[in-house]
Design a protein around this motif. Structure first.
Motif, mmCIF file in Angstrom:
data_model
loop_
_atom_site.group_PDB
_atom_site.id
_atom_site.type_symbol
_atom_site.label_atom_id
_atom_site.label_comp_id
_atom_site.label_asym_id
_atom_site.label_seq_id
_atom_site.Cartn_x
_atom_site.Cartn_y
_atom_site.Cartn_z
ATOM 1 N N TYR A 132 65.158 65.965 -1.183
ATOM 2 C CA TYR A 132 65.296 67.322 -0.624
ATOM 3 C C TYR A 132 64.087 68.201 -0.923
ATOM 4 O O TYR A 132 63.578 68.896 -0.045
ATOM 5 N N ALA A 133 63.644 68.170 -2.180
ATOM 6 C CA ALA A 133 62.582 69.075 -2.616
ATOM 7 C C ALA A 133 61.281 68.863 -1.835
ATOM 8 O O ALA A 133 60.491 69.793 -1.673
ATOM 9 N N PHE A 134 61.057 67.641 -1.335
ATOM 10 C CA PHE A 134 59.871 67.371 -0.511
ATOM 11 C C PHE A 134 60.210 67.499 0.977
ATOM 12 O O PHE A 134 59.407 67.991 1.767
ATOM 13 N N ALA A 135 61.395 67.047 1.340
ATOM 14 C CA ALA A 135 61.776 67.004 2.758
ATOM 15 C C ALA A 135 61.831 68.390 3.376
ATOM 16 O O ALA A 135 61.599 68.564 4.567
ATOM 17 N N GLY A 176 55.004 64.017 -1.095
ATOM 18 C CA GLY A 176 56.199 63.244 -1.435
ATOM 19 C C GLY A 176 56.273 61.955 -0.632
ATOM 20 O O GLY A 176 56.531 60.880 -1.187
ATOM 21 N N ALA A 177 56.031 62.072 0.663
ATOM 22 C CA ALA A 177 56.168 60.906 1.543
ATOM 23 C C ALA A 177 55.135 59.832 1.214
ATOM 24 O O ALA A 177 55.465 58.644 1.066
ATOM 25 N N ILE A 178 53.889 60.234 1.073
ATOM 26 C CA ILE A 178 52.809 59.259 0.826
ATOM 27 C C ILE A 178 52.988 58.598 -0.541
ATOM 28 O O ILE A 178 52.819 57.384 -0.686
ATOM 29 N N LEU A 179 53.368 59.372 -1.543
ATOM 30 C CA LEU A 179 53.537 58.786 -2.874
ATOM 31 C C LEU A 179 54.705 57.795 -2.899
ATOM 32 O O LEU A 179 54.644 56.784 -3.608
ATOM 33 N N LEU A 180 55.728 58.055 -2.111
ATOM 34 C CA LEU A 180 56.852 57.110 -2.042
ATOM 35 C C LEU A 180 56.423 55.823 -1.330
ATOM 36 O O LEU A 180 56.778 54.721 -1.772
#
Lengths: 403, 403
Positions: free
Chosen positions: A72-75, A85-89
């Motif tokens: 949530y905090a990134f989305a 958030g997306a790239i690190l995941l």
């Protein structure tokens, strides 16, 4: 196994997404496609049309191998943090590459633009501040500043008025800032304009356009041609169980109640609520019976529609500036679903993962994860369907979907 | 003009209330009856069946001359503070006397009981603490302690297991503690048991019983015989506009959402939420789709149903321990309505009033008054009728009803 990553919302999964998925696979020649997908609240600051589990099923049926939840905090964050958030995941999931759709369509312009803006960082930021002081919105200030610093460039540069170019730029930036080894790729989006309501050809329409058709008519026949059969079936199943879709119109009675439960001062504690917006939000909530009129009442030149909606999302979920300030990097990998192929891949990388793989959610005390579950509970409360009331609390025990 | 006061909730106004009103007038030989009435949330920790304006109309049509709103902070408080707020408002309205209904019916026993408990205060309080430590509810501890200290008394004493005797005792206590000049009177209630569902004779039933009949059947014919014609008409008008009534069943989706929007720790900030009840409340809210099952899940020997409902009321309205601690005395007089006779009386005492008479609510910054308006807004949000959504914000501008 060679894996490539994509960053998605699939709200809902449509033919344009299928094109992006297939092109990504082809372009990177990968064996596994991993999608990092937003949960029940999205970057535009809206509740998703259908929940994350239903959207995961759409993704898996269309060929995605693993769906990882973007917390949530990134989305629901601004583009920079969303991209981070997306790239690190994806990097944590050992993707060799990731492939994003963009209006631009070639990576070259992204690289040049990144070089230019990194080398003129100070000049760029000063220009942004100056434009902001003139009372324009942040995206508009960015654009004006960008025009200014790119005046003398001879290289091919990005058109940064295009939303997917902006996101792509932030993806690229994240790979550089966090020294990831993941390689960027881009493919051209078929739908030229993200905000466009109308369809481009007979089978492709923007997600925004599709949502509008669904929400205005509350039946699915009109959008069938824009969706893969599996998505259409999934949406039909959703309609038959919930008889409603997630939207601010639907959530408005709860949001309005929540706003009025607070003082103006208290509203200013929620993430992204700045510069007196708490007053505008509170005053409009007293008056407006409909979300649409509420939004038109508080909309100003200063903030984009999307930014305001993000404020409302954080008020709805009770996500504060204080919580936002504590967000740093993703702290877990939560698979929402996977194919057999995805499962094989996950088993092959499991021992090398740097982040914990979350399967039993109830046991975790991670504040980011707790926020995801809270957002899921409140999403189901907001839907106000008989079934959704029963689904409150289900996010603690729902296991990844194996397809 | 000689005025007498009564303390009421009128939820809804029924034949028993009419009897109390007429007897009060007769017994005190007064020219004006002033009712201090709770707003939209009541001492049992419940939303009122219909809003305060509708209940004010019932009161005026039945012969009450002035209705003064008991502020939220007193109306939803424990008996001591409820009584304090009510008595001080009646005193501020220059009532010579006030008349309460009680199971006892004679003032003598109230006076003796007050003398006994004042003289044995320390012994009484110690005994209460000791019983509480054994894990019984506060009312039960009071009763056991009362039995203990009254053992040797030869005077006629009150039966303090009776709810209206308890309230009456606190009214009397408030007149003594705050040195008011207002004279207490009591009359015997017709309905022997406040909690009784069934009717005592053919025209008298308890408000609880009447509410149950209305809420279970959602139509009014069955309760018609228990109400004055004017009340029945008022309720019919309400039904025709709102098509629903205030109740926790109705408000539950919003209350459940609100509970789950908080962490357990945050819930403990709301008034009356003590000793781990925040955990019980949160855990049950995740699971329970109905208010009834929710209540049965969290109910324990430790707390009365009423006390738990007051916790929920404060969670619903966002009323904190901190706000509760700041409540001292009533700070304004807000008339909700008055008869011509009441208007004449009010004009005659206006210049001598010690508290400001509130007519233009929007202009006031008084925190108690702001809380009343907030409670009104949230009540209308909770009702979730088309009309009630329009009524949010109306409490700022609604003028006293002149009948």
């Amino acid at each position: 196994m060679k894996a490539t990553g994509i960053v998605v919302e699939y709200n809902p999964f449509h033919n344009g997404h299928l094109h992006h998925l297939n092109q990504s696979r082809q372009k990177t020649n990968c064996e596994v496609v991993i999608a990092v997908m937003s949960g029940n609240f999205l970057q535009r600051g809206e509740p998703a049309l259908v929940d994350k589990w239903s959207r995961t099923k759409m993704a898996l049926k269309a060929g995605v191998d693993i769906v990882i939840e973007l917390p949530y905090a990134f989305a629901t964050a601004q583009a920079t943090d969303f991209a981070k958030g997306a790239i690190l995941l994806l990097d944590a999931m050992k993707c060799e590459s990731f492939c994003f759709g963009s209006e631009e369509g070639t990576l070259n312009a992204f690289q040049h633009t990144y070089s230019l803006l990194s080398s003129k960082k100070e000049e760029y930021n000063t220009a942004i501040s100056n434009f902001m002081k003139q009372g324009v919105s942040y995206p508009k200030a960015l654009n004006e500043a960008y025009k200014l610093v790119s005046l003398e460039s001879t290289q091919p540069l990005l058109d940064l008025t295009q939303p997917n170019n902006i996101l792509g730029y932030h993806y690229l930036e994240a790979t550089k800032l966090f020294n990831t080894s993941i390689q960027p790729e881009t493919i051209q989006r078929i739908v030229a304009n993200y905000h466009e309501d109308a369809q481009v050809d007979e089978t492709i329409a923007s997600a925004t356009g599709i949502r509008k058709l669904i929400l205005d008519n509350q039946h699915l026949e009109e959008v069938q041609k824009f969706l893969p059969e599996s998505s259409f079936q999934q949406l039909t199943e959703w309609t038959n169980t919930h008889h409603t879709f997630g939207s601010w119109d639907r959530f408005w009675p709860l949001l309005r109640f929540t706003i009025l439960r607070h003082s103006k001062e208290q509203l200013a504690n929620y993430a992204e609520v700045t510069e007196g917006m708490e007053n505008a939000i509170w005053n409009a909530a007293v008056k407006c019976e409909q979300f649409e009129t509420f939004m038109h009442t508080i909309k100003s030149k200063r903030y984009t529609w999307t930014r305001i909606q993000r404020m409302l999302t954080h008020i709805f979920t009770g996500f504060t500036w204080e919580q936002l300030a504590e967000v740093n990097f993703p702290t877990y990998l939560r698979p929402l679903g996977m194919s057999k192929n995805g499962q094989t891949y996950l088993n092959s990388i499991k021992k090398d993962l740097q982040l914990p793989l979350v399967s039993r959610v109830a046991a975790s005390k991670d504040p980011l994860l707790q926020m995801d579950i809270k957002a899921a509970n409140l999403y189901y409360a907001g839907l106000q369907s008989t079934i959704s009331h029963q689904m409150i609390g289900s996010d603690y025990s729902t296991k990844p979907i194996i397809y």
